[in-house]
Design a protein around this motif. Structure first.
Motif, PDB file in Angstrom:
ATOM      1  N   SER A  12       0.835  -1.201   0.000  1.00 35.40           N
ATOM      2  CA  SER A  12       0.000   0.000   0.000  1.00 35.40           C
ATOM      3  C   SER A  12       0.870   1.251   0.000  1.00 35.40           C
ATOM      4  O   SER A  12       1.650   1.468   0.927  1.00 35.40           O
ATOM      5  CB  SER A  12      -0.925   0.008   1.220  1.00 35.40           C
ATOM      6  OG  SER A  12      -1.851  -1.045   1.123  1.00 35.40           O
ATOM      7  N   THR A  63     -12.693  11.700   0.467  1.00 35.54           N
ATOM      8  CA  THR A  63     -11.699  10.736   0.944  1.00 35.54           C
ATOM      9  C   THR A  63     -10.295  11.311   0.838  1.00 35.54           C
ATOM     10  O   THR A  63     -10.069  12.334   0.180  1.00 35.54           O
ATOM     11  CB  THR A  63     -11.760   9.411   0.154  1.00 35.54           C
ATOM     12  OG1 THR A  63     -11.022   8.412   0.859  1.00 35.54           O
ATOM     13  CG2 THR A  63     -11.203   9.546  -1.254  1.00 35.54           C
ATOM     14  N   ASP A  93     -20.151  -6.715  -3.850  1.00 34.35           N
ATOM     15  CA  ASP A  93     -18.924  -6.400  -3.119  1.00 34.35           C
ATOM     16  C   ASP A  93     -17.772  -7.314  -3.524  1.00 34.35           C
ATOM     17  O   ASP A  93     -16.642  -6.864  -3.722  1.00 34.35           O
ATOM     18  CB  ASP A  93     -19.135  -6.520  -1.607  1.00 34.35           C
ATOM     19  CG  ASP A  93     -19.975  -5.395  -1.029  1.00 34.35           C
ATOM     20  OD1 ASP A  93     -20.361  -4.474  -1.777  1.00 34.35           O
ATOM     21  OD2 ASP A  93     -20.255  -5.444   0.176  1.00 34.35           O
ATOM     22  N   GLY A  97     -14.298  -6.336  -5.453  1.00 37.13           N
ATOM     23  CA  GLY A  97     -13.004  -6.670  -4.859  1.00 37.13           C
ATOM     24  C   GLY A  97     -12.101  -7.409  -5.826  1.00 37.13           C
ATOM     25  O   GLY A  97     -10.894  -7.141  -5.899  1.00 37.13           O
ATOM     26  N   THR A 100     -10.910  -4.933  -8.459  1.00 37.68           N
ATOM     27  CA  THR A 100      -9.898  -4.058  -7.865  1.00 37.68           C
ATOM     28  C   THR A 100      -8.568  -4.780  -7.744  1.00 37.68           C
ATOM     29  O   THR A 100      -7.514  -4.227  -8.073  1.00 37.68           O
ATOM     30  CB  THR A 100     -10.359  -3.566  -6.473  1.00 37.68           C
ATOM     31  OG1 THR A 100     -11.601  -2.876  -6.624  1.00 37.68           O
ATOM     32  CG2 THR A 100      -9.333  -2.642  -5.845  1.00 37.68           C
ATOM     33  N   CYS A 116      -5.781   0.554  -1.873  1.00 39.72           N
ATOM     34  CA  CYS A 116      -7.222   0.379  -1.966  1.00 39.72           C
ATOM     35  C   CYS A 116      -7.844   1.094  -0.773  1.00 39.72           C
ATOM     36  O   CYS A 116      -7.548   0.772   0.378  1.00 39.72           O
ATOM     37  CB  CYS A 116      -7.568  -1.105  -1.955  1.00 39.72           C
ATOM     38  SG  CYS A 116      -9.333  -1.414  -2.105  1.00 39.72           S
ATOM     39  N   ILE A 117      -8.681   2.069  -1.054  1.00 38.90           N
ATOM     40  CA  ILE A 117      -9.267   2.909  -0.021  1.00 38.90           C
ATOM     41  C   ILE A 117     -10.704   2.465   0.252  1.00 38.90           C
ATOM     42  O   ILE A 117     -11.538   2.441  -0.647  1.00 38.90           O
ATOM     43  CB  ILE A 117      -9.246   4.390  -0.464  1.00 38.90           C
ATOM     44  CG1 ILE A 117      -7.811   4.829  -0.746  1.00 38.90           C
ATOM     45  CG2 ILE A 117      -9.919   5.279   0.571  1.00 38.90           C
ATOM     46  CD1 ILE A 117      -7.708   6.124  -1.524  1.00 38.90           C
ATOM     47  N   GLY A 118     -10.952   2.122   1.500  1.00 39.11           N
ATOM     48  CA  GLY A 118     -12.297   1.714   1.902  1.00 39.11           C
ATOM     49  C   GLY A 118     -12.977   2.753   2.777  1.00 39.11           C
ATOM     50  O   GLY A 118     -14.174   2.681   3.015  1.00 39.11           O
ATOM     51  N   SER A 122     -19.469   7.951   1.269  1.00 43.19           N
ATOM     52  CA  SER A 122     -20.199   7.462   0.098  1.00 43.19           C
ATOM     53  C   SER A 122     -21.163   8.504  -0.453  1.00 43.19           C
ATOM     54  O   SER A 122     -21.295   8.661  -1.678  1.00 43.19           O
ATOM     55  CB  SER A 122     -20.951   6.183   0.456  1.00 43.19           C
ATOM     56  OG  SER A 122     -21.603   5.667  -0.660  1.00 43.19           O
ATOM     57  N   ILE A 138     -17.842   1.005  -4.028  1.00 43.84           N
ATOM     58  CA  ILE A 138     -17.393  -0.053  -3.122  1.00 43.84           C
ATOM     59  C   ILE A 138     -16.023   0.280  -2.532  1.00 43.84           C
ATOM     60  O   ILE A 138     -15.788   0.113  -1.345  1.00 43.84           O
ATOM     61  CB  ILE A 138     -17.329  -1.417  -3.844  1.00 43.84           C
ATOM     62  CG1 ILE A 138     -18.665  -1.753  -4.514  1.00 43.84           C
ATOM     63  CG2 ILE A 138     -16.870  -2.514  -2.892  1.00 43.84           C
ATOM     64  CD1 ILE A 138     -19.815  -2.012  -3.579  1.00 43.84           C
ATOM     65  N   ASN A 139     -15.117   0.735  -3.380  1.00 42.82           N
ATOM     66  CA  ASN A 139     -13.793   1.150  -2.925  1.00 42.82           C
ATOM     67  C   ASN A 139     -13.210   2.134  -3.926  1.00 42.82           C
ATOM     68  O   ASN A 139     -13.777   2.349  -4.999  1.00 42.82           O
ATOM     69  CB  ASN A 139     -12.857  -0.054  -2.700  1.00 42.82           C
ATOM     70  CG  ASN A 139     -12.560  -0.806  -3.976  1.00 42.82           C
ATOM     71  OD1 ASN A 139     -12.016  -0.271  -4.927  1.00 42.82           O
ATOM     72  ND2 ASN A 139     -12.907  -2.089  -4.004  1.00 42.82           N
TER      73      ASN A 139
END
Length: 176
Positions: A12, A63, A93, A97, A100, A116-118, A122, A138-139
């Motif tokens: 990351s 974000t 989801d 994933g 991604t 990957c940003i969660g 939203s 979703i991300n």
């Protein structure tokens, strides 16, 4: 590079150079997402590429993309996703994933960093990027060149020896 080496190489990245990701690399990343498997091959993903300065500024409202020059908002269209017949479980989801992950690994192979940003708002993301009600972000995948000059140091591929649980702690045969 074989797959396990590629998977171990990815880490990351949370600090990026102010350098545009080349169109050829972006196209390969998007193609990796396109060929990713989805439940029943329904392909509910909607990918919003964010790369213009004004769009990256809008993204900041919802974000922290760590200064990445490129982000992909990975969404799933719930009106197009597969649902399990016995309990209605929605694959959106999981599909997002997988898409991604394919893009993340392709970016790594191309010498790019990702995270990957969660954690994002939203409601703000949907509003800023005109995302309809049936589509859920979703991300967010931030992508760019890791800024090693600013202290963003590559994680060692060997870190998994210490940072991951042993297989015996996560894999069970025939029963849990």
């Amino acid at each position: 590079m074989n797959f396990i080496d590629l998977a171990k190489k990815r880490y990351s990245v949370r600090k990026y150079e102010d350098k545009v990701v080349e169109k050829e690399k972006l196209d390969k990343i998007l193609e990796a997402g396109r060929v990713a498997p989805t439940a029943a091959n329904f392909q509910p993903q909607k990918l919003i590429v964010v790369q213009k300065k004004e769009s990256l500024e809008k993204l900041k409202a919802g974000t922290n993309a760590y200064g990445a020059p490129l982000a992909i908002i990975v969404c799933s269209d719930h009106s197009q996703s597969w649902k399990r017949s016995n309990d209605g479980k929605d694959s959106a989801d999981v599909d997002a994933g997988i898409v991604t992950d394919h893009m993340m690994l392709q970016a790594t192979e191309l010498g790019l960093g990702t995270v990957c940003i969660g954690i994002f708002d939203s409601k703000i993301i949907k509003e800023c990027f005109n995302i309809p009600e049936n589509v859920e972000p979703i991300n967010i995948l931030a992508i760019g060149y890791s800024d090693v000059e600013a202290g963003s140091k590559a994680a060692s591929p060997d870190r998994h020896i210490e940072t991951r649980k042993a297989l015996k702690d996560t894999v069970f045969y025939e029963t849990l």
